[in-house]
Design a protein around this motif. Structure first.
Motif, PDB file in Angstrom:
ATOM      1  N   LEU A 256       0.821  -1.210   0.000  1.00 23.97           N
ATOM      2  CA  LEU A 256       0.000   0.000   0.000  1.00 23.97           C
ATOM      3  C   LEU A 256       0.855   1.260   0.000  1.00 23.97           C
ATOM      4  CD1 LEU A 256      -2.790  -1.002   2.547  1.00 23.97           C
ATOM      5  CD2 LEU A 256      -3.082  -0.579   0.095  1.00 23.97           C
ATOM      6  N   GLU A 257       1.944   1.231   0.766  1.00 23.84           N
ATOM      7  CA  GLU A 257       2.836   2.393   0.787  1.00 23.84           C
ATOM      8  C   GLU A 257       3.486   2.600  -0.572  1.00 23.84           C
ATOM      9  OE1 GLU A 257       5.396   1.364   4.035  1.00 23.84           O
ATOM     10  OE2 GLU A 257       4.149   2.389   5.514  1.00 23.84           O
ATOM     11  N   ASP A 258       3.911   1.512  -1.214  1.00 25.02           N
ATOM     12  CA  ASP A 258       4.495   1.629  -2.556  1.00 25.02           C
ATOM     13  C   ASP A 258       3.468   2.176  -3.547  1.00 25.02           C
ATOM     14  OD1 ASP A 258       6.895   0.660  -1.638  1.00 25.02           O
ATOM     15  OD2 ASP A 258       6.563  -1.396  -2.380  1.00 25.02           O
ATOM     16  N   ASN A 259       2.235   1.669  -3.470  1.00 29.57           N
ATOM     17  CA  ASN A 259       1.176   2.145  -4.358  1.00 29.57           C
ATOM     18  C   ASN A 259       0.862   3.620  -4.096  1.00 29.57           C
ATOM     19  OD1 ASN A 259       0.967  -0.372  -5.521  1.00 29.57           O
ATOM     20  ND2 ASN A 259      -0.833  -0.979  -4.358  1.00 29.57           N
ATOM     21  N   GLU A 260       0.899   4.025  -2.828  1.00 26.58           N
ATOM     22  CA  GLU A 260       0.632   5.422  -2.485  1.00 26.58           C
ATOM     23  C   GLU A 260       1.699   6.329  -3.081  1.00 26.58           C
ATOM     24  OE1 GLU A 260       1.012   9.126  -0.461  1.00 26.58           O
ATOM     25  OE2 GLU A 260       2.388   7.485  -0.086  1.00 26.58           O
TER      26      GLU A 260
ATOM     27  N   LYS B 159       2.349   9.960  -9.856  1.00 25.12           N
ATOM     28  CA  LYS B 159       1.485  10.106 -11.040  1.00 25.12           C
ATOM     29  C   LYS B 159       0.613  11.356 -10.924  1.00 25.12           C
ATOM     30  CE  LYS B 159       1.194   5.169 -11.990  1.00 25.12           C
ATOM     31  NZ  LYS B 159       0.338   3.981 -11.897  1.00 25.12           N
ATOM     32  N   ALA B 160       0.074  11.609  -9.732  1.00 30.61           N
ATOM     33  CA  ALA B 160      -0.770  12.785  -9.530  1.00 30.61           C
ATOM     34  C   ALA B 160       0.037  14.062  -9.727  1.00 30.61           C
ATOM     35  CB  ALA B 160      -1.390  12.760  -8.141  1.00 30.61           C
ATOM     36  N   ALA B 161       1.266  14.084  -9.217  1.00 32.43           N
ATOM     37  CA  ALA B 161       2.115  15.272  -9.393  1.00 32.43           C
ATOM     38  C   ALA B 161       2.427  15.484 -10.867  1.00 32.43           C
ATOM     39  CB  ALA B 161       3.404  15.101  -8.596  1.00 32.43           C
TER      40      ALA B 161
END
Length: 96
Positions: free
Chosen positions: A62-66, A72-74
């Motif tokens: 989950l941390e890696d995905n976050e 990606k969002a940036a």
């Protein structure tokens, strides 16, 4: 020693032998119970260890995905800002 004394001693020896046998049985039961408890404790410890390891792996994923989502969002934010700025510039250029 009279016959009644001999009978009393025999009865006492028999009762002592019975008590001794009972104590051996109780000791064996206690040892079995202790071994069984230790086995259950070890099984529980192993089960909990496996569960915690699984949770740690899931949290790591989950941390890696976050992190990946944040990157990606940036990137999308930069591209979107550039497109909006280019669109505004094009509109201003077309209006003149």
């Amino acid at each position: 020693m009279s016959q009644s004394d001999a009978e009393t001693n025999a009865k006492l020896l028999q009762e002592i032998a019975e008590v001794r046998g009972d104590l051996k049985t109780i000791t064996a039961l206690l040892q079995h119970q202790a071994e069984s408890s230790e086995r259950r404790h070890a099984d529980l410890k192993e089960h909990l260890s496996q569960r915690l390891d699984g949770h740690e792996r899931r949290i790591g994923k989950l941390e890696d995905n976050e992190r990946s989502t944040a990157i990606k969002a940036a990137g999308l934010g930069v591209v979107t800002s550039a497109l909006v700025a280019a669109g505004i510039a094009a509109l201003r250029g077309g209006l003149k």
